[in-house]
Design a protein around this motif. Structure first.
Motif, mmCIF file in Angstrom:
data_model
loop_
_atom_site.group_PDB
_atom_site.id
_atom_site.type_symbol
_atom_site.label_atom_id
_atom_site.label_comp_id
_atom_site.label_asym_id
_atom_site.label_seq_id
_atom_site.Cartn_x
_atom_site.Cartn_y
_atom_site.Cartn_z
ATOM 1 N N CYS A 107 0.834 -1.202 0.000
ATOM 2 C CA CYS A 107 0.000 0.000 0.000
ATOM 3 C C CYS A 107 0.866 1.248 0.000
ATOM 4 O O CYS A 107 2.092 1.184 0.134
ATOM 5 N N GLY A 108 0.213 2.379 -0.138
ATOM 6 C CA GLY A 108 0.912 3.649 -0.152
ATOM 7 C C GLY A 108 1.352 4.073 1.240
ATOM 8 O O GLY A 108 0.836 3.594 2.256
ATOM 9 N N ALA A 109 2.308 5.002 1.277
ATOM 10 C CA ALA A 109 2.785 5.554 2.546
ATOM 11 C C ALA A 109 2.616 7.057 2.497
ATOM 12 O O ALA A 109 3.524 7.793 2.114
ATOM 13 N N SER A 110 1.412 7.503 2.838
ATOM 14 C CA SER A 110 1.189 8.937 3.016
ATOM 15 C C SER A 110 0.405 9.146 4.303
ATOM 16 O O SER A 110 0.794 9.923 5.155
ATOM 17 N N TYR A 111 -0.692 8.395 4.478
ATOM 18 C CA TYR A 111 -1.398 8.439 5.755
ATOM 19 C C TYR A 111 -2.275 7.195 5.937
ATOM 20 O O TYR A 111 -1.899 6.258 6.619
ATOM 21 N N ASN A 112 -3.466 7.179 5.328
ATOM 22 C CA ASN A 112 -4.490 6.190 5.683
ATOM 23 C C ASN A 112 -4.018 4.743 5.643
ATOM 24 O O ASN A 112 -4.072 4.036 6.643
ATOM 25 N N SER A 113 -3.608 4.287 4.473
ATOM 26 C CA SER A 113 -3.242 2.873 4.334
ATOM 27 C C SER A 113 -2.074 2.512 5.239
ATOM 28 O O SER A 113 -2.057 1.436 5.855
ATOM 29 N N TRP B 232 -1.160 3.844 8.157
ATOM 30 C CA TRP B 232 -1.532 3.733 9.561
ATOM 31 C C TRP B 232 -2.524 2.598 9.794
ATOM 32 O O TRP B 232 -2.557 2.004 10.886
ATOM 33 N N GLU B 233 -3.335 2.259 8.800
ATOM 34 C CA GLU B 233 -4.231 1.112 8.943
ATOM 35 C C GLU B 233 -3.438 -0.179 9.104
ATOM 36 O O GLU B 233 -3.751 -1.012 9.961
ATOM 37 N N VAL B 234 -2.414 -0.343 8.285
ATOM 38 C CA VAL B 234 -1.571 -1.541 8.365
ATOM 39 C C VAL B 234 -0.860 -1.600 9.718
ATOM 40 O O VAL B 234 -0.770 -2.664 10.344
ATOM 41 N N ILE B 235 -0.376 -0.456 10.189
ATOM 42 C CA ILE B 235 0.285 -0.400 11.487
ATOM 43 C C ILE B 235 -0.698 -0.754 12.608
ATOM 44 O O ILE B 235 -0.400 -1.561 13.494
ATOM 45 N N PHE B 236 -1.887 -0.157 12.573
ATOM 46 C CA PHE B 236 -2.889 -0.364 13.624
ATOM 47 C C PHE B 236 -3.321 -1.821 13.702
ATOM 48 O O PHE B 236 -3.499 -2.382 14.791
ATOM 49 N N PHE B 237 -3.498 -2.455 12.531
ATOM 50 C CA PHE B 237 -3.953 -3.836 12.499
ATOM 51 C C PHE B 237 -2.800 -4.840 12.551
ATOM 52 O O PHE B 237 -3.015 -6.036 12.455
ATOM 53 N N LYS B 238 -1.587 -4.328 12.690
ATOM 54 C CA LYS B 238 -0.386 -5.155 12.855
ATOM 55 C C LYS B 238 -0.229 -6.178 11.729
ATOM 56 O O LYS B 238 0.070 -7.351 11.955
ATOM 57 N N LYS B 239 -0.447 -5.679 10.522
ATOM 58 C CA LYS B 239 -0.294 -6.526 9.341
ATOM 59 C C LYS B 239 1.124 -6.419 8.786
ATOM 60 O O LYS B 239 1.796 -5.402 8.959
ATOM 61 N N LYS B 240 1.556 -7.456 8.116
ATOM 62 C CA LYS B 240 2.825 -7.401 7.411
ATOM 63 C C LYS B 240 2.625 -6.533 6.175
ATOM 64 O O LYS B 240 1.705 -6.766 5.392
ATOM 65 N N GLY B 241 3.456 -5.513 6.009
ATOM 66 C CA GLY B 241 3.226 -4.575 4.920
ATOM 67 C C GLY B 241 4.472 -4.241 4.118
ATOM 68 O O GLY B 241 5.595 -4.287 4.629
ATOM 69 N N ILE B 242 4.240 -3.917 2.869
ATOM 70 C CA ILE B 242 5.258 -3.298 2.018
ATOM 71 C C ILE B 242 4.719 -1.916 1.685
ATOM 72 O O ILE B 242 3.647 -1.789 1.089
ATOM 73 N N PHE B 243 5.438 -0.886 2.095
ATOM 74 C CA PHE B 243 4.960 0.482 1.936
ATOM 75 C C PHE B 243 5.642 1.163 0.752
ATOM 76 O O PHE B 243 6.868 1.137 0.629
ATOM 77 N N GLN C 149 10.587 6.210 10.077
ATOM 78 C CA GLN C 149 10.401 6.489 11.498
ATOM 79 C C GLN C 149 9.335 5.631 12.169
ATOM 80 O O GLN C 149 9.424 5.374 13.366
ATOM 81 N N PHE C 150 8.327 5.176 11.407
ATOM 82 C CA PHE C 150 7.160 4.608 12.088
ATOM 83 C C PHE C 150 6.738 3.215 11.617
ATOM 84 O O PHE C 150 5.661 2.750 11.996
ATOM 85 N N SER C 151 7.549 2.527 10.840
ATOM 86 C CA SER C 151 7.173 1.184 10.384
ATOM 87 C C SER C 151 6.975 0.215 11.536
ATOM 88 O O SER C 151 6.202 -0.750 11.424
ATOM 89 N N ASN C 152 7.643 0.445 12.642
ATOM 90 C CA ASN C 152 7.532 -0.445 13.798
ATOM 91 C C ASN C 152 6.738 0.188 14.942
ATOM 92 O O ASN C 152 6.783 -0.290 16.076
ATOM 93 N N TYR C 153 6.020 1.237 14.647
ATOM 94 C CA TYR C 153 5.221 1.935 15.651
ATOM 95 C C TYR C 153 3.994 1.093 15.992
ATOM 96 O O TYR C 153 3.568 0.240 15.216
ATOM 97 N N SER C 154 3.418 1.299 17.175
ATOM 98 C CA SER C 154 2.174 0.622 17.535
ATOM 99 C C SER C 154 1.334 1.545 18.399
ATOM 100 O O SER C 154 1.870 2.398 19.118
ATOM 101 N N PHE C 155 0.031 1.406 18.312
ATOM 102 C CA PHE C 155 -0.871 2.158 19.169
ATOM 103 C C PHE C 155 -2.151 1.352 19.349
ATOM 104 O O PHE C 155 -2.535 0.558 18.493
ATOM 105 N N LYS C 156 -2.822 1.574 20.488
ATOM 106 C CA LYS C 156 -3.977 0.758 20.836
ATOM 107 C C LYS C 156 -5.301 1.420 20.482
ATOM 108 O O LYS C 156 -6.193 0.781 19.932
ATOM 109 N N GLU C 157 -5.457 2.698 20.829
ATOM 110 C CA GLU C 157 -6.751 3.348 20.654
ATOM 111 C C GLU C 157 -6.817 4.106 19.337
ATOM 112 O O GLU C 157 -5.893 4.829 18.966
ATOM 113 N N ASN C 158 -7.906 3.919 18.636
ATOM 114 C CA ASN C 158 -8.161 4.609 17.376
ATOM 115 C C ASN C 158 -8.261 6.117 17.631
ATOM 116 O O ASN C 158 -9.007 6.570 18.505
#
Length: 306
Positions: free
Chosen positions: A250-256, A258-269, A285-294
């Motif tokens: 997916c793209g790396a600008s915002y939505n896709s 952060w969706e991949v990060i939030f759902f902890k999916k394996k991604g190619i950005f 900076q944020f490929s390995n970031y994690s957060f719990k609350e939407n």
């Protein structure tokens, strides 16, 4: 009596007019952020008259999720300046909507001449952009983003102190318990590969074809590929089907991203080429970031307590 008055005040706060304003002439990113806020209001039981106001040609995506969208044209600096703004479509639309809360997603400059004429509280939704985004050289002179125009500025992604005083998590269309199970997602997509890869890319017209072609090699690695873009009536919301996929391109600008990060999916950005967003920085900076609350749920709480 005081208890009754307090309950009445809480009830009234639920009946608010909220307008989300942004641009969105290409891609679906900012429109989807608005849709995400609309779904969060419903998820949290907030009764609100919520409207997305944008120039996006993808307004039908909001319609599909029963969220009101008003499409307005992009207007020129001459139409929006201090001498002419009262005749602009943007000004007329905002004054007709009479928002109690106006959410401005990045697009500060069209409102610059008349934001003080718009009723209600104003929240600026901030994303890390190139510094030049926050100042504009116009024929009438230079204008700069003015934080005093807003009751609150919120960073809607992690930041390092560049602008707002307050941060919420990224805005995500769905919470983890709201998307289809793996079994249901596979059935609806009519796929049953052992390894499934999603290529989901919008960006600019033509970008999808390029990215799809670039990553078709994954078939040789045993992946069954499903490719989709909103430019061609693709799967929406594609996030609903994340459980069907082992890998997401997916793209790396915002939505896709952060969706991949939030759902902890394996991604190619894949960095999306934009004038103001550094996709490579986001990945770095944020490929390995994690957060719990939407972040949308956090935003709803903030709006109800303004």
């Amino acid at each position: 009596m005081d208890r009754v008055c307090s309950s009445f005040t809480s009830l009234v706060k639920l009946f608010v007019r909220i307008t989300y304003y942004t641009s969105g002439t290409t891609g679906t990113g900012r429109l989807v952020r608005g849709i995400s806020i609309g779904t969060a209001l419903a998820r949290n039981g907030v009764i609100a008259n919520f409207t997305i106001l944008s120039s996006s040609p993808f307004g039908h995506l909001a319609d599909e999720l029963n969220i009101n969208h008003i499409e307005i044209p992009v207007e020129t600096e001459n139409q929006l300046n201090k001498d002419n703004f009262q005749d602009s479509i943007l000004f007329k639309a905002l004054t007709a909507l009479k928002p109690d809360i106006l959410l401005i997603d990045l697009l500060w400059f069209p409102l610059y001449s008349f934001i003080d004429k718009i009723p209600g509280k104003k929240i600026f939704l901030w994303q890390r952009m190139a510094k030049k985004f926050f100042s504009m050289e116009l024929p009438s002179g230079k204008i700069k983003y003015n934080p005093e125009h807003y009751d609150l500025a919120l960073a809607m992604e992690p930041f390092l102190g560049e602008c707002p005083d307050q941060e919420i998590n990224p805005l995500i269309l769905r919470n983890r318990n709201e998307i289809l199970s793996k079994k249901k997602a596979l059935k609806e997509l009519s796929i049953n590969g052992k390894k499934n890869c999603l290529i989901a890319y919008n960006g600019h017209p033509g970008d999808f074809e390029r990215v799809k072609q670039e990553y078709l090699y994954l078939e040789k690695d045993g992946y069954n590929i499903v490719a989709t873009t909103n430019y061609k009536g693709g799967i929406f919301p594609v996030i609903d089907y994340f459980n069907a996929f082992d890998l997401i391109v997916c793209g790396a600008s915002y939505n896709s991203f952060w969706e991949v990060i939030f759902f902890k999916k394996k991604g190619i950005f894949v960095p999306t080429k934009t004038r103001f967003v550094d996709g490579e920085r986001l990945i770095r900076q944020f490929s390995n970031y994690s957060f719990k609350e939407n972040g949308t749920d956090q935003l709803v709480k903030i709006m109800l307590n303004l």
